[in-house]
Design a protein around this motif. Structure first.
Motif, PDB file in Angstrom:
ATOM      1  N   THR A   1     -11.047 -20.123 -19.872  1.00 21.94           N
ATOM      2  CA  THR A   1     -10.260 -19.309 -18.951  1.00 21.94           C
ATOM      3  C   THR A   1      -8.889 -18.974 -19.537  1.00 21.94           C
ATOM      4  O   THR A   1      -8.353 -17.891 -19.288  1.00 21.94           O
ATOM      5  N   ALA A   2      -8.327 -19.857 -20.341  1.00 19.43           N
ATOM      6  CA  ALA A   2      -7.061 -19.544 -21.009  1.00 19.43           C
ATOM      7  C   ALA A   2      -7.242 -18.329 -21.923  1.00 19.43           C
ATOM      8  O   ALA A   2      -6.382 -17.433 -21.965  1.00 19.43           O
ATOM      9  N   ILE A   3      -8.356 -18.284 -22.630  1.00 21.38           N
ATOM     10  CA  ILE A   3      -8.647 -17.126 -23.490  1.00 21.38           C
ATOM     11  C   ILE A   3      -8.928 -15.904 -22.632  1.00 21.38           C
ATOM     12  O   ILE A   3      -8.467 -14.797 -22.933  1.00 21.38           O
ATOM     13  N   HIS A   4      -9.653 -16.092 -21.553  1.00 20.25           N
ATOM     14  CA  HIS A   4      -9.945 -15.006 -20.611  1.00 20.25           C
ATOM     15  C   HIS A   4      -8.642 -14.337 -20.155  1.00 20.25           C
ATOM     16  O   HIS A   4      -8.515 -13.107 -20.193  1.00 20.25           O
TER      17      HIS A   4
ATOM     18  N   ILE B   1      -4.390 -16.865 -31.490  1.00 20.01           N
ATOM     19  CA  ILE B   1      -3.947 -15.631 -30.827  1.00 20.01           C
ATOM     20  C   ILE B   1      -4.017 -14.458 -31.795  1.00 20.01           C
ATOM     21  O   ILE B   1      -4.484 -13.374 -31.429  1.00 20.01           O
ATOM     22  N   SER B   2      -3.591 -14.655 -33.023  1.00 19.56           N
ATOM     23  CA  SER B   2      -3.615 -13.575 -34.016  1.00 19.56           C
ATOM     24  C   SER B   2      -5.036 -13.074 -34.260  1.00 19.56           C
ATOM     25  O   SER B   2      -5.275 -11.864 -34.299  1.00 19.56           O
ATOM     26  N   ARG B   3      -5.974 -14.009 -34.434  1.00 21.01           N
ATOM     27  CA  ARG B   3      -7.366 -13.606 -34.654  1.00 21.01           C
ATOM     28  C   ARG B   3      -7.933 -12.902 -33.431  1.00 21.01           C
ATOM     29  O   ARG B   3      -8.641 -11.894 -33.539  1.00 21.01           O
ATOM     30  N   LEU B   4      -7.618 -13.410 -32.260  1.00 20.38           N
ATOM     31  CA  LEU B   4      -8.095 -12.814 -31.017  1.00 20.38           C
ATOM     32  C   LEU B   4      -7.559 -11.392 -30.858  1.00 20.38           C
ATOM     33  O   LEU B   4      -8.319 -10.455 -30.593  1.00 20.38           O
ATOM     34  N   GLU B   5      -6.266 -11.221 -31.045  1.00 21.72           N
ATOM     35  CA  GLU B   5      -5.668  -9.893 -30.873  1.00 21.72           C
ATOM     36  C   GLU B   5      -6.178  -8.906 -31.915  1.00 21.72           C
ATOM     37  O   GLU B   5      -6.375  -7.724 -31.611  1.00 21.72           O
ATOM     38  N   ALA B   6      -6.432  -9.371 -33.125  1.00 18.41           N
ATOM     39  CA  ALA B   6      -6.982  -8.485 -34.162  1.00 18.41           C
ATOM     40  C   ALA B   6      -8.358  -7.963 -33.739  1.00 18.41           C
ATOM     41  O   ALA B   6      -8.670  -6.771 -33.911  1.00 18.41           O
ATOM     42  N   GLN B   7      -9.173  -8.830 -33.162  1.00 14.59           N
ATOM     43  CA  GLN B   7     -10.506  -8.392 -32.735  1.00 14.59           C
ATOM     44  C   GLN B   7     -10.443  -7.529 -31.476  1.00 14.59           C
ATOM     45  O   GLN B   7     -11.256  -6.612 -31.315  1.00 14.59           O
TER      46      GLN B   7
ATOM     47  N   ILE C   1      -6.338 -24.839 -28.142  1.00 15.65           N
ATOM     48  CA  ILE C   1      -5.933 -24.488 -26.787  1.00 15.65           C
ATOM     49  C   ILE C   1      -5.473 -25.786 -26.128  1.00 15.65           C
ATOM     50  O   ILE C   1      -6.280 -26.640 -25.797  1.00 15.65           O
ATOM     51  N   ILE C   2      -4.173 -25.911 -25.973  1.00 21.69           N
ATOM     52  CA  ILE C   2      -3.581 -27.164 -25.501  1.00 21.69           C
ATOM     53  C   ILE C   2      -3.386 -27.115 -23.994  1.00 21.69           C
ATOM     54  O   ILE C   2      -2.758 -26.190 -23.462  1.00 21.69           O
ATOM     55  N   ARG C   3      -3.923 -28.121 -23.316  1.00 16.57           N
ATOM     56  CA  ARG C   3      -3.738 -28.242 -21.860  1.00 16.57           C
ATOM     57  C   ARG C   3      -2.335 -28.781 -21.605  1.00 16.57           C
ATOM     58  O   ARG C   3      -1.967 -29.834 -22.107  1.00 16.57           O
TER      59      ARG C   3
END
Length: 177
Positions: free
Chosen positions: A18-21, A160-166, A145-147
């Motif tokens: 959900t954090a990634i969501h 975050i960088s890899r996620l935003e690139a995709q 992903i740190i709680r």
């Protein structure tokens, strides 16, 4: 307006997935994309387990998929594969529901050893559903992903960088189509 659907295959909203969501959703909103979120675990369990294609809630979610330009599919990795709850929903999509959609699969797993689960387990199912424009998957190790003690999560910058690139590649794939 460009539309996106985020299909969340986690079994809880209180998860790293959900954090990634939320990160994906905020990225799209900042780009002016209309976003619909499908938290599969909130759909009626009986409808999912009995493959109730006539369920109003299932039909409503499928209509969002039909209208979307982008589809982001999120899942935790359990036992080297995407979740069963995600599979139950994918089984309820029409045969070519992902045709002409730009698709981004994203997974969160306990170790890097399950990195290929998306490639070998999820992508073939997406292809059967008509997906022809699937961007490179994003796999995030759950320790990235740190709680936080006060609630919520912090995501490591590398992830975050890899996620935003995709996410950017996903939008480019849509423009090309």
């Amino acid at each position: 307006m460009i539309k996106a659907v985020i299909i969340n295959g986690s079994n809880s909203k209180n998860s790293r997935v959900t954090a990634i969501h939320e990160k994906v959703e905020n990225h799209f909103i900042a780009q002016g994309v209309e976003v619909h979120s499908n938290y599969i675990h909130e759909l009626p369990a009986t409808d999912l387990l009995t493959a109730n294609f006539s369920s109003n809630q299932i039909q409503s979610e499928n209509e969002h998929v039909k209208e979307a330009d982008f589809i982001v599919i999120l899942t935790p990795i359990y036992k080297a594969s995407y979740t069963g709850i995600l599979k139950t929903y994918l089984d309820l999509l029409p045969q070519k529901a992902l045709l002409d959609k730009a698709i981004l699969p994203i997974a969160v797993g306990g170790s890097i050893s399950h990195l290929l689960a998306l490639e070998y387990a999820l992508k073939p199912v997406l292809a059967v559903l008509g997906a022809t424009s699937i961007t490179n998957s994003v796999y995030i190790v759950d320790k990235q992903i740190i709680r936080l003690e006060e609630g919520g999560f912090a995501i490591e910058e590398e992830a975050i960088s890899r996620l935003e690139a995709q996410l950017d590649q996903l939008q480019q794939a849509f423009i090309v189509n």
